[in-house]
Scaffold this active site. Structure first.
Site, PDB file in Angstrom:
ATOM      1  N   SER A 557       0.843  -1.184   0.000  1.00  0.00           N
ATOM      2  CA  SER A 557       0.000   0.000   0.000  1.00  0.00           C
ATOM      3  C   SER A 557       0.891   1.251   0.000  1.00  0.00           C
ATOM      4  CB  SER A 557      -0.959  -0.039   1.192  1.00  0.00           C
ATOM      5  OG  SER A 557      -1.986   0.902   1.064  1.00  0.00           O
ATOM      6  N   ASP A 644      -9.819  -3.603  -5.519  1.00  0.00           N
ATOM      7  CA  ASP A 644      -9.250  -2.748  -4.474  1.00  0.00           C
ATOM      8  C   ASP A 644      -9.784  -1.329  -4.639  1.00  0.00           C
ATOM      9  OD1 ASP A 644      -7.681  -1.378  -2.645  1.00  0.00           O
ATOM     10  OD2 ASP A 644      -5.838  -2.411  -3.203  1.00  0.00           O
ATOM     11  N   HIS A 676      -8.390  -4.750  -1.174  1.00  0.00           N
ATOM     12  CA  HIS A 676      -7.110  -4.224  -0.710  1.00  0.00           C
ATOM     13  C   HIS A 676      -6.353  -5.226   0.155  1.00  0.00           C
ATOM     14  CE1 HIS A 676      -4.318  -0.946  -0.177  1.00  0.00           C
ATOM     15  NE2 HIS A 676      -4.377  -1.047   1.146  1.00  0.00           N
TER      16      HIS A 676
END
Length: 704
Positions: A557, A644, A676
């Site tokens: 991320s 996501d 995600h």
């Protein structure tokens, strides 16, 4: 290490250049067309990338299978969690061998005064057990399944649960009668996570999101009434703020919380009259964060408020709940470098969480004099936090504890005696012995003279870390004041047992060393995050822990942004880079306020849409913008998910295509039904991690 032969050629994405213009700067982007998620050509390209990755990693199939079997073999597949008391029941979770998802259960209390959780055994029937929710049943017919809400009314008669079967974090809330097993007519689609019952069990409070995936509205649903008649309790129009809601442990108030990255505000609603007008605790002030916790002291409703108004690392004050903006009594003053994290209040005492020396701490708060007594642990590195404490007046405090070498542990802290009562330690099968492994913290010197902590764990049979260079796995994050704690991991044992050292670079932008640590790694200081990581890698090489050809970096991320940035800054330091759901096209994303999360993210990264200086700064480090033609990149694996909503699949897809233009050996793996957090189901997650670890071990040459 490189594979002996490349069995096929990578997909070549069509170039369809468009020009993006901001602040007098024109940028050509050949792969923005990937953003058209419904376009058959985009799906075909992602499927081609998956096929190429599958073929390029086919030689690792045996290693992947071995790692999966190691994870599975070390895990007690049929197990139970430690029961948590709520009302007249003990609540706990089960896992069953061969089943992907957990099962939520409960059993009745033996007696009202019973506060010692029963010692449950997987192979012994629990008297009076009820299965509340079997995730395996709910997931039937779906490739993805996730719970975003799960709660039982205080009287134990009804249950709500919110389900996502796509990975896009939009949950449908349903309600079940626990006496009859009947599904009630109440069904609320499109909610955010965290729906909750009112204390009387007659209503549900939930939030919904706007088009940019921002939770912006709090609703009240009365059971048995049409969803169309739900009452809007609160709406936040400012796109910089997220909204959430929950009841105090005392059940006295509904707290509606509004927050950006740097500013927060809370509103209280009397739980006995949820349609009443909310009243603000403290009106929002730009740059001031706070959160409150309700208590009753000497018959008076009070709020303990943790805030950073003139207190960088926060202070704790006490105010009257009837007049929160009135007189403040300082309970814990600001202490520079000792970051106060949170306060939880119970009927007779409170609990304070804080960080000191780079580690989380827990202290008991005495209401009478405001003193804090720290609960001490004897390991040099550890992680600790509270959890599973729904009751208002318990004699025990439930804690979760672990370290790099100590498996996840549940304690009950006995308030009267100060004794830590061990309730359960995560079983690790196959003869795991904590003493076979060691953990330590070392410090690297950053370019500006700041000392950066690095946490290490290794298997001692391979010798002391640093005695001779070894394969090393360096992890980093460094954003949102999020701290990477020294926690235990079963999958990690598969690399430690092959001689790999695992390390965490606690770079600026995280929260490990206090609020200033975060401030020095965000906005126009973001480059510190990247250079800190590079300096940690250099320190590990210079100190003899590893060599550049045997080190792999990993981040996910915002940590994936870190991976992309260091790949451009110092590609020669790494043999490989593993980027999970990486935020690598940061400038394009943060320039577009219509995309999920963009506006609220301006407080973290800056606003390049309206500020030319921020634009230039972000452009100078955004990985996609800065792929180099003069660099020899390490092997790269980027993992993403089609659904996501936080970091769109388009970012790593574009990045890999750009890397391929300069000859980089880059692979893209896109989960076509996930979000995600990646795939759902524990066996699927183990297979996914086995895939990543096999690739990593192949890169560093530790596949035996």
């Amino acid at each position: 290490m490189t594979t002996d032969a490349i069995p096929t050629v990578p997909p070549v994405a069509a170039r369809a250049p468009i020009v993006r213009s901001h602040h007098g700067d024109d940028v050509e982007d050949a792969y923005e067309w990937f953003r058209a998620k419904e376009d058959a050509a985009v799906i075909a390209h992602l499927e081609a990338e998956n096929a190429y990755t599958k073929e390029r990693t086919a030689h690792l199939e045996g290693l992947r299978a071995r790692i999966f079997d190691e994870i599975k073999g070390r895990t007690l597949e049929t197990d139970l969690s430690v029961p948590s008391r709520h009302g007249g029941w003990w609540y706990y979770g089960r896992t069953l061998e061969g089943k992907q998802y957990g099962i939520q259960c409960r059993a009745p209390l033996a007696a009202v005064e019973d506060w010692t959780p029963p010692e449950l055994s997987p192979d012994v029937t629990v008297p009076g057990e009820q299965v509340l929710l079997d995730g395996n049943v709910e997931a039937e017919g779906h490739e993805f399944f996730s719970l975003g809400s799960f709660e039982v009314t205080n009287d134990g008669t009804r249950m709500l649960y919110g389900v996502d079967v796509a990975g896009d974090e939009r949950y449908t809330v349903r309600v079940r009668d626990l006496a009859t097993g009947e599904q009630l007519v109440d069904e609320i689609p499109g909610t955010f996570a965290g729906a909750t019952f009112s204390p009387d069990g007659r209503s549900i409070v939930y939030t919904t999101v706007d088009d940019a995936w921002r939770p912006d509205t709090v609703w009240l649903h009365e059971l048995g009434t049409p969803v169309a008649d739900d009452v809007k309790l609160f709406h936040e129009p400012d796109e910089r703020y997220w909204v959430g809601a929950g009841f105090t442990r005392s059940d006295r108030y509904l707290v509606i919380g509004i927050g950006s990255s740097i500013t927060s505000e809370e509103w209280l609603v009397d739980a006995g009259d949820l349609r009443a007008e909310p009243r603000v605790v403290w009106p929002r002030v730009e740059g001031v964060e706070y959160d409150s916790s309700h208590a009753v002291i000497d018959g008076e409703d009070v709020l303990f408020i943790l805030h950073n108004d003139g207190a960088l690392d926060f202070e704790l004050v006490r105010v009257a709940a009837s007049d929160p903006s009135g007189a403040r009594q300082t309970v814990i003053p600001h202490r520079a470098g000792e970051r106060l994290l949170g306060v939880s209040t119970f009927r007779d005492w409170g609990v304070v969480g804080y960080r000191r020396g780079g580690l989380p701490r827990i202290g008991m708060l005495d209401y009478a004099d405001g003193s804090v007594s720290e609960i001490e642990f004897d390991e040099p590195l550890y992680a600790v936090g509270t959890g599973g404490n729904p009751e208002w007046a318990p004699p025990l405090l439930r804690l979760g504890y672990g370290s790099f070498v100590t498996p996840g542990t549940v304690y009950d802290y006995e308030i009267a005696t100060g004794e830590l009562l061990l309730r359960k330690r995560q079983p690790v099968l196959g003869g795991y012995e904590p003493a076979d492994y060691a953990q330590a913290r070392v410090w690297a010197m950053a370019q500006d003279g700041v000392q950066i902590p690095i946490s290490l764990v290794w298997k001692q049979s391979f010798g002391d870390a640093g005695a001779a260079p070894r394969a090393l796995h360096l992890y980093g994050y460094g954003s949102y004041e999020h701290s990477i704690e020294p926690g235990f991991s079963v999958p990690r044992l598969s690399e430690l047992d092959r001689g790999v050292i695992f390390a965490v670079a606690h770079v600026r932008g995280g929260g490990e060393m206090g609020r200033q640590w975060y401030e020095d790694g965000k906005m126009l200081h973001k480059r510190n995050t990247f250079t800190d990581f590079v300096d940690c890698a250099l320190h590990l090489i210079d100190s003899g822990y590893t060599t550049a050809d045997r080190m792999v970096a990993e981040g996910g991320s915002a940590g994936g942004l870190l991976m992309g940035a260091v790949a451009n800054l110092s590609p020669e330091l790494f043999a490989g880079i593993l980027a999970d759901v990486p935020f690598v096209d940061a400038l394009t994303t943060i320039l577009d306020p219509s995309l999920p999360l963009t506006v609220i993210e301006w407080d973290e990264w800056g606003d390049p849409l309206h500020n030319a200086d921020v634009y230039a700064y972000m452009k100078s480090y955004s990985p996609y913008e800065n792929v180099r033609t003069d660099a020899e990149y390490p092997r790269i694996l980027a993992v993403t998910s089609l659904n996501d909503t936080r970091v769109l699949y388009v970012e790593p897809a574009k990045w890999v295509a750009r890397l391929r233009e300069v000859g980089a050996d880059a692979l893209l793996k896109c989960e076509m039904v996930a979000g995600h957090g990646g795939v759902s189901g524990r066996y699927n997650a183990w297979k996914e991690r086995a895939f990543e670890l096999a690739w990593l071990l192949d890169v560093v040459g530790s596949t035996d």
